[in-house]
Design an enzyme around this catalytic site. Structure first.
Site, PDB file in Angstrom:
ATOM      1  N   SER A 156      -7.282   4.013   3.097  1.00  0.00           N
ATOM      2  CA  SER A 156      -6.754   2.584   2.857  1.00  0.00           C
ATOM      3  C   SER A 156      -5.966   2.500   1.753  1.00  0.00           C
ATOM      4  O   SER A 156      -6.614   2.667   0.386  1.00  0.00           O
ATOM      5  CB  SER A 156      -7.920   1.696   3.031  1.00  0.00           C
TER       6      SER A 156
ATOM      7  N   HIS B 117      -3.968   3.535   6.474  1.00  0.00           N
ATOM      8  CA  HIS B 117      -4.336   2.177   6.719  1.00  0.00           C
ATOM      9  C   HIS B 117      -3.847   1.271   5.660  1.00  0.00           C
ATOM     10  O   HIS B 117      -4.064   1.232   4.528  1.00  0.00           O
ATOM     11  CB  HIS B 117      -5.837   2.200   6.700  1.00  0.00           C
TER      12      HIS B 117
ATOM     13  N   ASP C 183      -3.819  -2.860   4.767  1.00  0.00           N
ATOM     14  CA  ASP C 183      -4.740  -4.048   5.005  1.00  0.00           C
ATOM     15  C   ASP C 183      -3.628  -5.270   4.558  1.00  0.00           C
ATOM     16  O   ASP C 183      -3.164  -5.449   3.464  1.00  0.00           O
ATOM     17  CB  ASP C 183      -5.822  -4.215   4.191  1.00  0.00           C
TER      18      ASP C 183
ATOM     19  N   MET D 205      -5.471  -9.061   8.527  1.00  0.00           N
ATOM     20  CA  MET D 205      -6.516 -10.231   8.565  1.00  0.00           C
ATOM     21  C   MET D 205      -5.842 -11.259   8.173  1.00  0.00           C
ATOM     22  O   MET D 205      -5.670 -11.937   6.803  1.00  0.00           O
ATOM     23  CB  MET D 205      -7.404  -9.575   7.156  1.00  0.00           C
TER      24      MET D 205
ATOM     25  N   MET E 122     -15.521  -3.724  11.755  1.00  0.00           N
ATOM     26  CA  MET E 122     -15.810  -3.972  10.316  1.00  0.00           C
ATOM     27  C   MET E 122     -17.107  -3.542  10.114  1.00  0.00           C
ATOM     28  O   MET E 122     -18.004  -4.130  10.417  1.00  0.00           O
ATOM     29  CB  MET E 122     -15.222  -5.261  10.164  1.00  0.00           C
TER      30      MET E 122
ATOM     31  N   GLY F 257     -11.742  -8.392   3.533  1.00  0.00           N
ATOM     32  CA  GLY F 257     -11.278  -9.169   2.305  1.00  0.00           C
ATOM     33  C   GLY F 257     -11.036  -8.532   1.180  1.00  0.00           C
ATOM     34  O   GLY F 257     -10.238  -8.686   0.351  1.00  0.00           O
TER      35      GLY F 257
ATOM     36  N   ASP G 203     -14.236   0.511   9.503  1.00  0.00           N
ATOM     37  CA  ASP G 203     -13.414   0.119   8.091  1.00  0.00           C
ATOM     38  C   ASP G 203     -14.658  -0.554   7.318  1.00  0.00           C
ATOM     39  O   ASP G 203     -15.156  -1.686   7.629  1.00  0.00           O
ATOM     40  CB  ASP G 203     -12.293  -0.749   8.384  1.00  0.00           C
TER      41      ASP G 203
ATOM     42  N   GLY H 189     -16.897   0.743   3.402  1.00  0.00           N
ATOM     43  CA  GLY H 189     -17.982   1.463   2.853  1.00  0.00           C
ATOM     44  C   GLY H 189     -17.868   2.780   3.369  1.00  0.00           C
ATOM     45  O   GLY H 189     -19.064   3.493   3.168  1.00  0.00           O
TER      46      GLY H 189
ATOM     47  N   GLY I 240     -11.306   3.925   1.655  1.00  0.00           N
ATOM     48  CA  GLY I 240     -10.363   3.384   0.379  1.00  0.00           C
ATOM     49  C   GLY I 240     -10.978   4.330  -0.833  1.00  0.00           C
ATOM     50  O   GLY I 240     -10.244   5.039  -1.344  1.00  0.00           O
TER      51      GLY I 240
END
Length: 216
Positions: A5, A28, A30, A63, A132, A137, A166, A168, A188
């Site tokens: 990410s 990825h 966002d 998002m 998620m 966010g 997606d 953690g 990420g």
């Protein structure tokens, strides 16, 4: 599959960030509008620039409010997979059809507190289910293990969708997600916080496949 990410990358050096994870399955992206989620990131112009600099398939996670209006633009630009949130979509079936007609895979995402059961029938129109495992966010949040019940539910229904997770995801959490039936892992900080992002991708891939032992 591992999808780094870029939310955790240096936004001033996105071209370098994409090059540093060559070998990843997807990249990825966002997209946040500051309305659907309390953060503002990047939009279609940056996605178009990324498409011109990398051959890694772009996985665009929208998002945003009103995805019925905006999602197809990402598909038309050349994104490989475009995911919208069921909480924001007015006509998710139409969105899926429009995305596919524009040449992209269609993805549907659910927030941690959103139950999957009411939307199981919808997933017949989609290629990807994005679960998620943090509140959408912001990056760097702690993994919510309870969401894996949604992954198991999707597997129980034998849905013909690629299941993505997606939030953690790292070397400690990827195993339990893989065991639940996840196909694609968004990571990420576990990638871009490493000294060698490409090696981090391969370590995550190996751990998900249970090929890399845990460190004692």
């Amino acid at each position: 599959m591992i999808a780094p990410s870029i939310l955790s990358a240096d936004f001033a050096r996105l071209a370098e960030a994409t090059e540093s994870v060559r070998g990843a399955d997807w990249l990825h992206v966002d997209v946040m509008d500051g309305h659907f989620v309390p953060n503002l990131t990047i939009g279609l112009p940056v996605v178009e620039a990324l498409l011109a600099t990398t051959d890694i398939p772009l996985d665009c996670h929208l998002m945003i409010d009103d995805p019925d209006r905006w999602a197809v633009g990402y598909a038309e630009a050349g994104a490989y997979n475009v995911t919208v949130h069921v909480e924001a979509a007015e006509d998710p079936v139409r969105i899926a059809k429009d995305l596919r007609s524009a040449g992209a895979k269609a993805g549907l995402s659910v927030k941690p507190d959103t139950p999957l059961e009411p939307y199981v029938e919808l997933l017949g129109h989609y290629d990807t289910l994005l679960v998620m495992s943090v509140e959408p966010g912001f990056g760097g949040q702690e993994f919510i293990p309870d969401v894996l019940d949604k992954v198991r539910l999707a597997r129980d229904h034998e849905l013909k969708v690629l299941i993505e997770i997606d939030g953690g995801i790292n070397l400690d959490t990827i195993e339990q997600a893989a065991e639940a039936g996840v196909d694609c892992f968004v990571a990420g900080s576990a990638v871009y916080g490493a000294d060698d992002p490409a090696k981090a991708v391969e370590r995550l891939r190996a751990r998900a496949a249970r090929e890399e032992p845990r460190e004692s």
